[in-house]
Design an enzyme around this catalytic site. Structure first.
Site, short mmCIF file in Angstrom:
data_model
loop_
_atom_site.label_atom_id
_atom_site.label_comp_id
_atom_site.label_asym_id
_atom_site.label_seq_id
_atom_site.Cartn_x
_atom_site.Cartn_y
_atom_site.Cartn_z
N PRO A 296 6.97 7.24 -5.97
CA PRO A 296 7.04 7.96 -7.25
C PRO A 296 7.57 7.06 -8.36
O PRO A 296 8.49 6.27 -8.13
CB PRO A 296 8.00 9.11 -6.95
CG PRO A 296 7.89 9.33 -5.47
CD PRO A 296 7.70 7.95 -4.90
N TYR B 281 27.55 2.92 -2.65
CA TYR B 281 27.89 4.10 -3.45
C TYR B 281 28.79 5.07 -2.70
O TYR B 281 29.41 5.94 -3.31
CB TYR B 281 26.63 4.86 -3.88
CG TYR B 281 25.64 4.08 -4.71
CD1 TYR B 281 25.96 2.85 -5.27
CD2 TYR B 281 24.36 4.57 -4.92
CE1 TYR B 281 25.04 2.14 -6.02
CE2 TYR B 281 23.43 3.88 -5.67
CZ TYR B 281 23.77 2.66 -6.21
OH TYR B 281 22.84 1.97 -6.95
N GLY C 208 0.78 -1.23 0.00
CA GLY C 208 0.00 0.00 0.00
C GLY C 208 0.81 1.28 0.00
O GLY C 208 0.24 2.37 -0.12
N LEU D 246 9.07 8.13 -11.03
CA LEU D 246 10.29 8.72 -11.57
C LEU D 246 11.05 9.40 -10.44
O LEU D 246 10.48 10.23 -9.72
CB LEU D 246 9.96 9.73 -12.67
CG LEU D 246 11.13 10.48 -13.32
CD1 LEU D 246 12.09 9.51 -13.99
CD2 LEU D 246 10.62 11.50 -14.33
#
Length: 283
Positions: free
Chosen positions: A13, A48, A9, A15
């Site tokens: 986004p 990263y 749920g 993008l």
């Protein structure tokens, strides 16, 4: 911003902005520019090395936390997998300066995957990760993880671009309630993506860039995507893909570009080592 709804749920986004290969000393400014351009999904990873810089940009932005969707990832852990997974998560939270993330992904299908996933389930149940998922999992490993655990991954972040489209895998994920997310949407420019005649032709027809066409193609396929850039103008361009659409014929022309093979890994290699035989940190 357009969202997808995950299997628990949570709204995500479709993008966002990725910071893979952005050096730590450039990440804070890049994320600041991305937030100014309107991005609200931010994707990083322990591997990263730039979680702290991303966290600083979030803090300085003044944007309410509930308006942001932050993803980070668990890198390969040594020793007792469950304990190390929780320590790694705590370290990521501390670096980000957050009390929770919206999505926590297992970066690679390495090591004691089951112990790592059980620890991630605990983190999810505690509410410190609003959703959990995986990255770089092929369908057999993904289905196996679903079948033998209580919480199914909400997301599988995998290499997805015009030359490796993963449509059959997306169908399997859709059947299992797993959202596909693309890393490397531009294939890092390989196969001359930015000058490819098919993509360039479609871009010209719409008065758009090739990058915008690729991102629009992914969005229309309901693939979450996280393009990266350190240029503010490119960030603005990449997010401006919701005011045009590709026709069925154009989607079919792009579909015909699929080679069915990775441009970064030996597709037959279940350990996902690179063609150079070394483990590669991926998006």
């Amino acid at each position: 911003m357009h969202n997808v709804t995950l299997n628990n749920g949570v709204e995500m986004p479709i993008l966002g902005f990725g910071v893979y290969q952005i050096p730590p000393d450039q990440t804070e400014q890049a994320v600041t520019d991305a937030l100014a351009a309107g991005y609200r999904l931010l994707d990083t990873a322990a591997g990263y090395g730039n979680e702290e810089a991303l966290g600083r940009a979030i803090k300085a932005s003044g944007i309410p936390r509930e308006q942001l969707f932050v993803t980070t990832k668990l890198w390969v852990q040594d020793g007792p997998a469950g304990d190390n997974t929780k320590r790694a998560f705590d370290t990521s939270l501390r670096r980000l300066g957050l009390d929770h993330v919206d999505l926590y992904l297992m970066h690679q299908p390495y090591g004691d995957v089951y112990s790592q996933w059980r620890a991630m389930q605990d983190i999810y149940r505690e509410g410190r990760a609003k959703a959990i998922g995986v990255s770089n999992f092929y369908p057999d490993r993904l289905v196996d993880l679903i079948e033998h655990n209580e919480v199914a991954p909400a997301v599988n972040q995998i290499e997805t671009h015009p030359f490796f489209q993963r449509t059959a895998e997306q169908d399997i994920m859709r059947e299992r309630g797993v959202q596909i997310e693309s890393w490397g949407p531009f294939a890092e420019g390989r196969n001359n993506l930015f000058t490819h005649p098919v993509l360039s032709g479609i871009a010209e027809e719409h008065g758009r860039s090739v990058a915008q066409v690729v991102l629009r193609w992914l969005v229309q396929r309901e693939v979450v995507v996280i393009p990266k850039s350190v240029r503010a103008d490119r960030m603005a361009e990449n997010i401006a893909v919701f005011d045009f659409g590709l026709t069925d014929e154009e989607m079919a022309r792009i579909a015909a570009l699929d080679t069915g093979a990775s441009l970064f890994f030996d597709h037959r290699d279940p350990t996902m080592t690179s063609r150079l035989g070394k483990v590669r940190v991926t998006d």
